[in-house]
Motif scaffolding. Structure first.
Motif, mmCIF file in Angstrom:
data_model
loop_
_atom_site.group_PDB
_atom_site.id
_atom_site.type_symbol
_atom_site.label_atom_id
_atom_site.label_comp_id
_atom_site.label_asym_id
_atom_site.label_seq_id
_atom_site.Cartn_x
_atom_site.Cartn_y
_atom_site.Cartn_z
ATOM 1 N N PRO A 64 5.645 -34.460 -7.135
ATOM 2 C CA PRO A 64 5.714 -35.182 -8.414
ATOM 3 C C PRO A 64 6.872 -36.166 -8.517
ATOM 4 O O PRO A 64 6.807 -37.113 -9.310
ATOM 5 N N LEU A 65 7.942 -35.960 -7.742
ATOM 6 C CA LEU A 65 9.050 -36.910 -7.794
ATOM 7 C C LEU A 65 8.590 -38.310 -7.395
ATOM 8 O O LEU A 65 9.095 -39.313 -7.914
ATOM 9 N N VAL A 66 7.620 -38.366 -6.492
ATOM 10 C CA VAL A 66 7.082 -39.650 -6.044
ATOM 11 C C VAL A 66 5.851 -40.046 -6.848
ATOM 12 O O VAL A 66 5.720 -41.170 -7.323
ATOM 13 N N PHE A 113 7.120 -51.279 -9.041
ATOM 14 C CA PHE A 113 6.643 -49.941 -8.719
ATOM 15 C C PHE A 113 7.649 -49.169 -7.873
ATOM 16 O O PHE A 113 7.967 -48.010 -8.155
ATOM 17 N N TRP A 114 8.165 -49.791 -6.819
ATOM 18 C CA TRP A 114 9.056 -49.059 -5.918
ATOM 19 C C TRP A 114 10.398 -48.765 -6.566
ATOM 20 O O TRP A 114 11.052 -47.769 -6.226
ATOM 21 N N THR A 115 10.801 -49.601 -7.511
ATOM 22 C CA THR A 115 12.003 -49.279 -8.279
ATOM 23 C C THR A 115 11.782 -48.032 -9.113
ATOM 24 O O THR A 115 12.661 -47.160 -9.213
ATOM 25 N N MET A 116 10.592 -47.921 -9.728
ATOM 26 C CA MET A 116 10.263 -46.719 -10.497
ATOM 27 C C MET A 116 10.245 -45.485 -9.604
ATOM 28 O O MET A 116 10.716 -44.413 -9.999
ATOM 29 N N VAL A 117 9.701 -45.630 -8.391
ATOM 30 C CA VAL A 117 9.677 -44.501 -7.465
ATOM 31 C C VAL A 117 11.093 -44.060 -7.119
ATOM 32 O O VAL A 117 11.406 -42.863 -7.104
ATOM 33 N N ARG A 118 11.965 -45.046 -6.856
ATOM 34 C CA ARG A 118 13.352 -44.713 -6.513
ATOM 35 C C ARG A 118 14.038 -43.981 -7.665
ATOM 36 O O ARG A 118 14.731 -42.974 -7.457
ATOM 37 N N ILE A 119 13.838 -44.466 -8.878
ATOM 38 C CA ILE A 119 14.456 -43.829 -10.040
ATOM 39 C C ILE A 119 13.902 -42.422 -10.241
ATOM 40 O O ILE A 119 14.656 -41.468 -10.505
ATOM 41 N N SER A 120 12.577 -42.274 -10.104
ATOM 42 C CA SER A 120 11.969 -40.960 -10.334
ATOM 43 C C SER A 120 12.376 -39.949 -9.267
ATOM 44 O O SER A 120 12.325 -38.742 -9.506
ATOM 45 N N CYS A 121 12.802 -40.424 -8.094
ATOM 46 C CA CYS A 121 13.254 -39.522 -7.038
ATOM 47 C C CYS A 121 14.733 -39.150 -7.165
ATOM 48 O O CYS A 121 15.131 -38.040 -6.801
ATOM 49 N N THR A 122 15.540 -40.066 -7.669
ATOM 50 C CA THR A 122 16.988 -39.859 -7.661
ATOM 51 C C THR A 122 17.558 -39.381 -8.993
ATOM 52 O O THR A 122 18.473 -38.556 -9.013
ATOM 53 N N ARG A 123 17.033 -39.886 -10.093
ATOM 54 C CA ARG A 123 17.614 -39.520 -11.390
ATOM 55 C C ARG A 123 17.486 -38.025 -11.695
ATOM 56 O O ARG A 123 18.452 -37.424 -12.191
ATOM 57 N N PRO A 124 16.332 -37.363 -11.437
ATOM 58 C CA PRO A 124 16.282 -35.913 -11.675
ATOM 59 C C PRO A 124 17.327 -35.142 -10.890
ATOM 60 O O PRO A 124 17.933 -34.191 -11.414
ATOM 61 N N LEU A 125 17.578 -35.539 -9.637
ATOM 62 C CA LEU A 125 18.596 -34.860 -8.834
ATOM 63 C C LEU A 125 19.983 -35.107 -9.400
ATOM 64 O O LEU A 125 20.834 -34.200 -9.423
ATOM 65 N N TYR A 126 20.223 -36.337 -9.865
ATOM 66 C CA TYR A 126 21.521 -36.666 -10.458
ATOM 67 C C TYR A 126 21.783 -35.799 -11.691
ATOM 68 O O TYR A 126 22.878 -35.218 -11.831
#
Length: 506
Positions: A111-113, A272-285
């Motif tokens: 789901p992160l991606v 789109f790829w910016t959204m993917v990057r944010i959705s992968c990194t922000r939850p971990l942050y």
């Protein structure tokens, strides 16, 4: 960039030219600073998801929640096919257990991606593609010639199942006003935990039938998955407003040949790829920098790990201690179903407390029932640990299981609503972080459950779980009394508060 004059065209006027075009206003483009005509919904526009009819909203909600039910049943029902699977495929218990663990691993990381796909393509296509791929992966498991194919198929089950299941919260938010979301979200939470508990009740008897076995567990999941796909094709509608408005804008551009007609999402699109990057990194942050997110993720993660350890171990405990058959041990999971119903009732009571106390307590008004759940959590584990003996009726450990599940349900629901209240527009990232951690715990725990019970015995292994749960009792109490102070020291919370303060009043 200069201020631009706004102009609006009524829905009625646009509908006379094109029945799918909504209201329009002018706004700046990002690329060349020239005017564009922004397509928006008019007030009470029936095409806006918030304005769907009551029956249509419930149809969309029920179909969405039904997918969660199918995924939840698939996650837990698999474990009751171990005996016939091991005998037919000549695999080890650990190899069979990997199928359970990798399902939750797929549910944790994919789901992160994939969550960004609904932002780009809409909810409906993601639901349909997820359901179709879930169906195919279930067929893959049912026809598997060896354990390796089963393990890969189970990972794909979790991966595609998660993509659709995690959209339910967003779908509810698309069509229901905030004050109306309590019942749909309670239905979602109850379905997730109740059906996870109910899956082994059915699969236990399927595996016990000498004419069926583990393959028929997968076939039953595939049958329900196929039925859902057919219903979804008919009943699922697009509910993401930005996607609907983009479709309206494209239709207007085709009709008029005027490229200025744009949906706001097309103007402000971050890529789109910016959204993917944010959705992968922000939850971990948020997971590793926000104390509130981390401690709540730790709490629900531990409870989730124990739940999957239960799914793995209840069968062996009741077989060895009470001499139950495979079908009988599946029926033991009825205790978890009953516990989830009690948890749902407590959460309904929590909602009444929240409405009374919110003005004075803020987000911490969400935690009153969780204070009791913090005590019930270890209590249920102690009961389960110290009553599972041949000379004690089998009802006693079932009571412990029900108490544990009641507490787990309350914790599960509290984590969602409390983090949503605390983190506002960052809530989806905070919840994604806890979901990642929670499902990773569900992945890890079954891998050591068999060895743990073998080395420590059922009594002392479950006692160890209970002691750790006891050490976690202070978590909701600390947040209840000091949550506002903790958030005041958070840079993220300070930013959210500052943004809320500068919003113009309407």
């Amino acid at each position: 960039m200069s201020d631009l004059e706004k102009a609006r065209v009524s829905t009625k006027e646009l509908d006379e030219e094109n029945p799918i075009v909504g209201s329009i206003s002018a706004a700046p483009t990002i690329a060349n600073e020239s005017d564009v005509i922004i397509v928006e919904f008019e007030e009470n526009d029936p095409r806006a998801p918030m304005n769907f009819s009551y029956s249509k909203k419930w149809a969309i909600t029920i179909v969405s929640v039904a997918f969660t039910a199918i995924i939840s049943a698939s996650s837990s029902s698999y474990s009751f096919g171990y005996d016939t699977m091991i005998a037919e495929l000549h695999c080890t218990t650990m190899e069979a257990t990997l199928g359970l663990s990798l399902f939750t691993l797929g549910f944790a990381i994919v789901p992160l991606v994939s969550s960004s796909f609904s932002e780009e393509f809409g909810r409906r296509p993601v639901y349909l593609v997820s359901a179709a791929c879930f169906l195919l992966s279930q067929v893959m498991v049912a026809l598997a010639p060896n354990i390796a194919v089963v393990i890969v198929g189970r990972f794909l089950n979790g991966a595609f199942g998660s993509t659709g299941a995690v959209l339910v919260g967003g779908t509810v938010a698309d069509v229901w006003e905030p004050a109306q979301r309590g019942l749909p979200m309670s239905m979602y939470s109850l379905t997730a935990l109740f059906v996870t508990s109910a899956g082994p009740v059915v699969s236990g008897w399927i595996d016990a039938n000498p004419h069926m076995g583990w393959r028929w567990i997968a076939w039953m999941n595939a049958i329900f998955g196929g039925a859902y796909l057919l219903f979804a094709l008919v009943l699922t509608k697009e509910t993401r407003a930005t996607i609907i408005l983009a479709k309206i804008a494209r239709a207007k551009r085709r009709e008029t040949g005027d490229g200025r007609y744009r949906a706001r999402s097309e103007v402000d699109n971050v890529g789109f790829w910016t959204m993917v990057r944010i959705s992968c990194t922000r939850p971990l942050y948020l997971l590793f920098t926000e104390p509130v997110v981390f401690v709540f993720s730790l709490w629900i993660g531990f409870a989730w790990g124990i739940l999957y350890a239960m799914i793995e171990s209840i069968g062996s405990l009741f077989k060895s201690v009470y001499g139950f058959s495979t079908g009988d041990t599946g029926s033991v999971f009825t205790a978890l179903c009953i516990g989830s119903l009690f948890g749902c009732a407590l959460n309904a009571y929590q909602e009444t407390i929240y409405r009374r106390k919110y003005a004075s307590r803020g987000p911490e008004a969400r935690l009153y029932v969780a204070l009791g759940a913090a005590l019930l959590f270890p209590a249920g584990m102690y009961i389960y640990a110290w009553t599972a003996f041949p000379h004690v009726t089998w009802v006693a450990p079932c009571v412990g299981l029900a108490v544990f599940m009641c507490a787990t349900y309350v914790i599960y629901q509290t984590v969602f609503v409390y983090l949503a209240d605390c983190y506002g527009r960052w809530a989806s990232s905070a919840l994604a972080g806890q979901s990642l951690f929670r499902n990773i715990m569900g992945t890890v725990f079954p891998l050591f459950t068999t060895q743990m019970y073998s080395n420590l015995s059922y009594k002392w292994a479950n006692t160890l779980f209970a002691v750790i749960a006891t050490l976690m009792i202070p978590i909701p109490y600390v947040l209840f009394f000091y949550g506002s102070r903790i958030r005041a020291k958070s840079k993220i919370s300070q930013k959210i508060t500052a943004d809320d303060d500068v919003k113009p009043s309407k």
